[in-house]
Enzyme design. Structure first.
Site, PDB file in Angstrom:
ATOM      1  N   SER A 191       2.228  -6.415  -1.089  1.00  0.00           N
ATOM      2  CA  SER A 191       1.512  -5.102  -1.053  1.00  0.00           C
ATOM      3  C   SER A 191       2.214  -4.006  -0.722  1.00  0.00           C
ATOM      4  O   SER A 191       2.034  -3.061  -0.172  1.00  0.00           O
ATOM      5  CB  SER A 191       0.644  -5.322   0.298  1.00  0.00           C
ATOM      6  OG  SER A 191      -0.173  -6.467   0.014  1.00  0.00           O
ATOM      7  N   ARG A 192       3.609  -4.016  -1.143  1.00  0.00           N
ATOM      8  CA  ARG A 192       4.722  -2.846  -1.501  1.00  0.00           C
ATOM      9  C   ARG A 192       5.150  -2.921   0.085  1.00  0.00           C
ATOM     10  O   ARG A 192       5.818  -1.930   0.529  1.00  0.00           O
ATOM     11  CB  ARG A 192       4.144  -1.740  -1.749  1.00  0.00           C
ATOM     12  CG  ARG A 192       3.687  -1.608  -3.329  1.00  0.00           C
ATOM     13  CD  ARG A 192       5.041  -1.818  -4.239  1.00  0.00           C
ATOM     14  NE  ARG A 192       4.951  -1.609  -5.618  1.00  0.00           N
ATOM     15  CZ  ARG A 192       4.699  -2.583  -6.474  1.00  0.00           C
ATOM     16  NH1 ARG A 192       4.583  -3.725  -6.052  1.00  0.00           N
ATOM     17  NH2 ARG A 192       4.744  -2.389  -7.738  1.00  0.00           N
ATOM     18  N   LEU A 193       4.827  -3.744   1.046  1.00  0.00           N
ATOM     19  CA  LEU A 193       5.472  -3.836   2.261  1.00  0.00           C
ATOM     20  C   LEU A 193       6.874  -4.461   2.312  1.00  0.00           C
ATOM     21  O   LEU A 193       7.315  -5.564   3.066  1.00  0.00           O
ATOM     22  CB  LEU A 193       4.687  -4.355   3.206  1.00  0.00           C
ATOM     23  CG  LEU A 193       3.189  -3.778   3.436  1.00  0.00           C
ATOM     24  CD1 LEU A 193       2.342  -4.580   4.395  1.00  0.00           C
ATOM     25  CD2 LEU A 193       3.177  -2.387   3.696  1.00  0.00           C
TER      26      LEU A 193
END
Length: 214
Positions: A191-193
């Site tokens: 999730s692009r975290l």
């Protein structure tokens, strides 16, 4: 907008990067990651982007190869008269980026630059294959050339000149060492975290570690 490009994306799920588990010494941490890149049999895991700039701030970047690293810094070799060699001489600051896509990892390094010693440059040059040593003499790197035949002719001329003898290191060819002031380890996460841990060199030579927003 080209939707075929805009829709390109990958969710990163392989690993995580914990501040509790990371080594307090960034060079040891880099070696750990680099050894894993070697074990994964990546294509040229020592390939890195070298970013330089002119004194007035005009940037440029290209791919080069890491040839050594230790606690003094990260070493590459080149023609000192090349575009990058001249920029590093005029503005001795640089950035390096390693991108190991298969491991979903990136390492970013920012620091000052110094030339390697004559002994270090000689030592690496002697390790190069004979044809690569000749190439260092034949190529006026980054200069305009009339055609490839000119390069091949010059290579043949030096091949004849140094036939049956050791090819010496050209005086205009040698190493640069990037002495890091910052080293960032990036691990892709879902999730692009992403995990981003930044080492900052302190005045006493130690390192402070900070976690950055992705």
């Amino acid at each position: 907008m080209d939707k075929n490009i805009a829709n390109l994306r990958k969710d990163y799920t392989l690993q995580y990067l914990s501040q509790k588990e990371i080594n307090p010494n960034p060079f040891i941490q880099f070696k750990f990651w680099f050894d894993q890149a070697l074990a994964a049999q990546l294509t040229e895991p020592n390939a890195m982007t070298l970013a330089t700039s002119t004194p007035d701030g005009k940037p440029s970047a290209r791919m080069v190869l890491l040839k050594n690293f230790d606690e003094r810094g990260f070493v590459l070799f080149t023609n000192y008269n090349s575009h990058k060699g001249q920029e590093l001489a005029e503005n001795p600051h640089a950035a390096l980026v390693f991108w190991w896509a298969e491991l979903e990892r990136q390492v970013r390094i920012v620091g000052t630059v110094e030339k390697t010693s004559t002994e270090e440059s000689d030592g690496y040059f002697e390790m190069r294959p004979p044809h690569s040593r000749l190439g260092a003499w034949a190529s006026n790197q980054s200069e305009v050339i009339a055609g490839r035949e000119v390069l091949e002719r010059q290579w043949q001329e030096f091949q004849l000149k140094y036939e049956n003898q050791e090819v010496p290191r050209p005086p205009h060819w040698g190493g640069f060492r990037v002495v890091p002031q910052e080293i960032e380890f990036w691990q892709g996460r879902s999730s692009r975290l992403h995990d981003r841990l930044l080492y900052i060199r302190l005045d006493d030579g130690g390192w402070q570690i900070k976690r950055l927003y992705p």
